[in-house]
Design an enzyme around this catalytic site. Structure first.
Site, PDB file in Angstrom:
ATOM      1  N   GLU A 111      55.357  45.894  52.541  1.00 43.83           N
ATOM      2  CA  GLU A 111      54.166  45.069  52.785  1.00 43.83           C
ATOM      3  C   GLU A 111      54.412  44.044  53.898  1.00 43.83           C
ATOM      4  OE1 GLU A 111      51.717  44.279  49.310  1.00 43.83           O
ATOM      5  OE2 GLU A 111      53.027  45.528  48.094  1.00 43.83           O
ATOM      6  N   ASP A 142      43.485  45.990  44.426  1.00 43.88           N
ATOM      7  CA  ASP A 142      44.913  45.888  44.676  1.00 43.88           C
ATOM      8  C   ASP A 142      45.442  44.700  43.856  1.00 43.88           C
ATOM      9  OD1 ASP A 142      47.486  46.159  45.631  1.00 43.88           O
ATOM     10  OD2 ASP A 142      46.858  46.592  47.672  1.00 43.88           O
TER      11      ASP A 142
HETATM   12  C1  BGC Z   1      50.149  47.098  47.147  1.00 41.02           C
HETATM   13  C2  BGC Z   1      49.651  48.393  46.587  1.00 41.02           C
HETATM   14  C3  BGC Z   1      50.314  48.689  45.282  1.00 41.02           C
HETATM   15  C4  BGC Z   1      50.140  47.535  44.338  1.00 41.02           C
HETATM   16  C5  BGC Z   1      50.809  47.729  43.003  1.00 41.02           C
HETATM   17  C6  BGC Z   1      50.109  45.997  46.141  1.00 41.02           C
HETATM   18  O1  BGC Z   1      50.708  44.847  46.622  1.00 41.02           O
HETATM   19  O2  BGC Z   1      49.368  46.739  48.268  1.00 41.02           O
HETATM   20  O3  BGC Z   1      49.866  49.421  47.521  1.00 41.02           O
HETATM   21  O4  BGC Z   1      49.795  49.870  44.742  1.00 41.02           O
HETATM   22  O5  BGC Z   1      50.668  46.377  44.922  1.00 41.02           O
HETATM   23  O6  BGC Z   1      52.169  47.628  43.091  1.00 41.02           O
HETATM   24  C1  BGC Z   2      55.109  43.719  42.800  1.00 37.76           C
HETATM   25  C2  BGC Z   2      54.619  44.749  43.758  1.00 37.76           C
HETATM   26  C3  BGC Z   2      53.381  44.263  44.382  1.00 37.76           C
HETATM   27  C4  BGC Z   2      53.602  42.913  45.014  1.00 37.76           C
HETATM   28  C5  BGC Z   2      52.330  42.409  45.599  1.00 37.76           C
HETATM   29  C6  BGC Z   2      55.340  42.435  43.525  1.00 37.76           C
HETATM   30  O1  BGC Z   2      55.818  41.451  42.674  1.00 37.76           O
HETATM   31  O2  BGC Z   2      56.243  44.145  42.158  1.00 37.76           O
HETATM   32  O3  BGC Z   2      54.379  45.956  43.148  1.00 37.76           O
HETATM   33  O4  BGC Z   2      52.923  45.176  45.309  1.00 37.76           O
HETATM   34  O5  BGC Z   2      54.157  42.002  44.121  1.00 37.76           O
HETATM   35  O6  BGC Z   2      52.303  41.062  45.855  1.00 37.76           O
END
Ligand code: BGC
Ligand code: BGC
Length: 667
Positions: free
Chosen positions: A535, A335
């Site tokens: 999230e 991730d």
């Molecule tokens: C998320 C994932 C996602 C990734 C890319 C992460 O923070 O947990 O689900 O695919 O970011 O954006």
């Molecule tokens: C990104 C997301 C990612 C997240 C995780 C963001 O800055 O755009 O896709 O899931 O950070 O920390």
């Protein structure tokens, strides 16, 4: 950005300085250092994980090509192949120089940082990265890059795309055929922008609705997740063993987040899932069985811990269980900065994760030092070259199966740049069907619904004419916030759908967010609920929506007290304690976060031209609905199960007996 590990470490070291007994979460961090370093050292599995018979068969020609390519690669290029930077922090020139295996755009990342980037802009950027990956001027082997994106409810980073209801809503449909269709459409719309891969479906089985990602899960119960997972993968990738498999209208799918993401204590995002190994399989592992059988080519590792150890360092689950016992032969991706979560690691350094079996590293920003560090670790013998070769083999296998060596540059592919396919009417019709099927009717006093069409209806609430709010998180922006209706060309707000329906029959629809009116309407529809989040931003400590005296309950009451029949339409990413709102309305509909096709709501709420039921409710809760604000976890088959509305609940227009639901308790 939050730094969970650092905060935890701080907390843990304070605890140990004070000599206090171990706080939850501290002990495991210490143990993380002594994770077994090799497969041999791992304890034998007490649980029999099923061997998956993937419908994607091993192909000797592909394997021979992999060996041939691998033999020509330098160690540097192999390591770069294992790296996935993010488009905000990498350029095509970097790609030409380093030859990364992959890039991604995170939530809210667009070509040139332009939110309104056109389809042509997306394809042009894909072309530039692709061309750079195929450039051999530095004596490297040409290997097409693979671009991943979070198309989690449609191609949600792209203006004009069809956005489907979030997974929690799809769970309520119970309609696996529909799931596959949604996968197909999503794959097409992603292909239009020249992108090869989506980080979906999420297979979380969500056990505690405090979690900020509850809406990304189809259900609290493994049954629906298992029924849907394989169908979504088939929709996205095409059916294995047929000509459609990963053809130019299909994209690579990701089963995520492996494993136990929906099982953390108190629903804390990235927290600890403490269940036994048997429960890990029986509850959290069920989606992977059908997803991997359908041939999901990638699996994303989860941020959470299992029994105190971060998944990103869990060799036992990643290598021994997933790859060896279950037989997964695709690629395992981290991730976003997931390695940073592992004890002893940082964003640019984590031999533990490589040795644990991860193949591709989403190191969005720190990719340069990650490459340097990994090279050093291999040279120092901390990471065996055989592990690097295995990782690159898997990455190449997925690329070869996806036909990336043959598909040519993104703009040359049949669907690329076909603007008319993005948000096209046939796609939107399927999304509207999903909206209709996902609505759950909790209450219908005096059979208020379905409403007659030609009435004068007041439409109130801050969700009534707000496409961003009705679409939830992961919508244009990562959090789904700060959007305007103008950024959803072709979309329909819930109000717009109602207006179209009633005006066609000679009625009127008046939008009044605060519910004020001059002439008394025949009925009011109030659309309200949670604002979008993603999230950990969506983690909550109580399921209380707004309390007994909340603004939305007051709005509903005001209308009811004026003698107006009131229909509540609740937008939400999870079940919440809404008894005050429930009691203040005559009919109560849970619409979840339905996405861009808000017109689907009116299609169920109103009668047809002949005043007959046009479309009945079919949605049934795939999550139990709480009776109290502190009632979580609350899941089907709990020992003492006492929900307000059980798993599977959902009225239809035929349910006259139960339609006049008793008022819900307010303590
Ligand atoms: C998320 C994932 C996602 C990734 C890319 C992460 O923070 O947990 O689900 O695919 O970011 O954006
Ligand atoms: C990104 C997301 C990612 C997240 C995780 C963001 O800055 O755009 O896709 O899931 O950070 O920390």
């Amino acid at each position: 950005m939050r730094k969970p590990v650092t905060a935890d470490l701080l907390r843990c070291s304070i605890v140990s300085i004070l000599g206090v007994g171990l706080l939850a979460g501290c002990e495991q961090k210490r143990e993380a250092v002594v994770q077994p370093a090799s497969t041999e050292a791992a304890k034998p599995a007490p649980v029999a994980w099923p061997r998956i018979a993937s419908e994607v068969k091993s192909d000797p020609r592909i394997e021979a090509r992999i060996a041939d390519i691998l033999a020509k690669m330098t160690l540097e290029q192999k390591i770069a192949q294992m790296v996935q930077p993010e488009i905000r922090d990498v350029t095509p020139e970097d790609m030409r120089k380093y030859h990364f295996g992959s890039i991604l755009n995170g939530g809210g990342a667009y070509p040139g940082n332009k939110r309104n980037a056109s389809v042509a802009d997306w394809v042009a950027l894909a072309d530039r990265f692709y061309a750079a990956s195929m450039d051999t001027s530095l004596n490297n082997v040409a290997i097409p890059m693979i671009w991943g994106t979070d198309a989690v409810h449609g191609h949600n980073n792209v203006i004009g795309a069809t956005l489907f209801p979030h997974n929690i809503a799809l769970g309520a449909t119970r309609d696996a055929d529909l799931i596959e269709k949604i996968g197909e459409i999503t794959a097409k719309e992603v292909s239009v922008t020249g992108i090869d891969w989506t980080f979906a479906p999420t297979l979380a089985v969500v056990r505690d609705d405090h979690w900020g990602r509850t809406y990304e899960g189809y259900s609290e119960d493994p049954e629906i997740v298992r029924n849907f997972a394989g169908r979504m993968v088939r929709g996205l990738q095409g059916a294995a063993g047929t000509a459609t498999f990963l053809d130019t209208s299909h994209i690579v799918a990701t089963a995520k987040h492996f494993i136990g993401d929906g099982g953390t204590d108190h629903g804390v995002d990235r927290g600890n899932t403490a269940v036994s190994e048997q429960q890990l399989l029986d509850i959290h592992g069920q989606g992977y069985i059908t997803a991997l059988t359908a041939g999901a080519q990638t699996v994303m590792v989860s941020y959470n811990m299992w029994q105190g150890l971060k998944l990103h360092g869990q060799q036992y689950l990643l290598n021994d269980v997933l790859k060896q016992q279950m037989g997964f032969d695709g690629l395992l991706v981290t991730d976003w900065d997931g390695i940073d979560e592992v004890q002893g690691c940082s964003k640019d350094k984590c031999p533990q994760a490589i040795n644990a079996g991860i193949d591709l590293f989403m190191v969005p920003t720190q990719w340069k030092s990650f490459i340097v560090n990994t090279l050093e670790q291999v040279n120092a013998g901390d990471i065996p070259v055989s592990r690097i070769d295995d990782a690159v083999t898997r990455i190449l296998r997925v690329k070869l199966r996806a036909g990336l060596f043959e598909k040519g540059k993104p703009s040359s592919r049949p669907l690329s740049g076909k603007r008319e396919l993005l948000g096209n009417p046939a796609h939107r019709e399927v999304a509207r069907q999903a909206v209709r099927e996902s609505l759950v009717l909790l209450k219908n006093r005096n059979n208020l619904l379905p409403l007659k069409r030609g009435i004068n209806v007041l439409v109130a609430g801050d969700g009534a004419d707000n496409i961003g709010k009705q679409s939830g998180g992961w919508t244009i922006t990562w959090q789904g916030t700060d959007t305007t209706n103008a950024e959803f060309p072709g979309a329909t707000s819930i109000f717009a759908g109602i207006r179209k329906t009633v005006t066609a029959a000679g009625g009127t629809a008046t939008l009044s967010v605060d519910g004020s009116f001059t002439g008394k309407p025949d009925a009011a529809i109030v659309v309200f609920g949670e604002n979008p989040y993603a999230e950990w931003h969506g983690n909550i400590k109580s399921l209380d929506y707004q309390g007994a005296d909340g603004a939305d309950a007051a709005l509903l009451k005001k209308l009811k007290d004026a003698g107006i029949p009131v229909v509540a339409v609740f937008l939400t990413g999870r079940p919440l304690w809404i008894n005050p709102e429930l009691n203040a309305s005559d009919a109560f509909v849970v619409a979840w976060w339905p996405g861009t096709e808000g017109g689907g709501v009116a299609e169920v709420l109103f009668r047809d031209e002949q005043d007959a039921v046009k479309q009945d409710f079919v949605g049934k809760l795939s999550y139990s609905w709480p009776r109290h604000a502190d009632q979580s976890p609350l899941n089907r088959n709990d020992a003492s199960y006492d929900p307000l509305f059980p798993y599977g609940y959902g009225l239809t227009y035929a349910d006259k007996a139960t339609a006049d639901a008793a008022d819900a308790p307010i303590p």
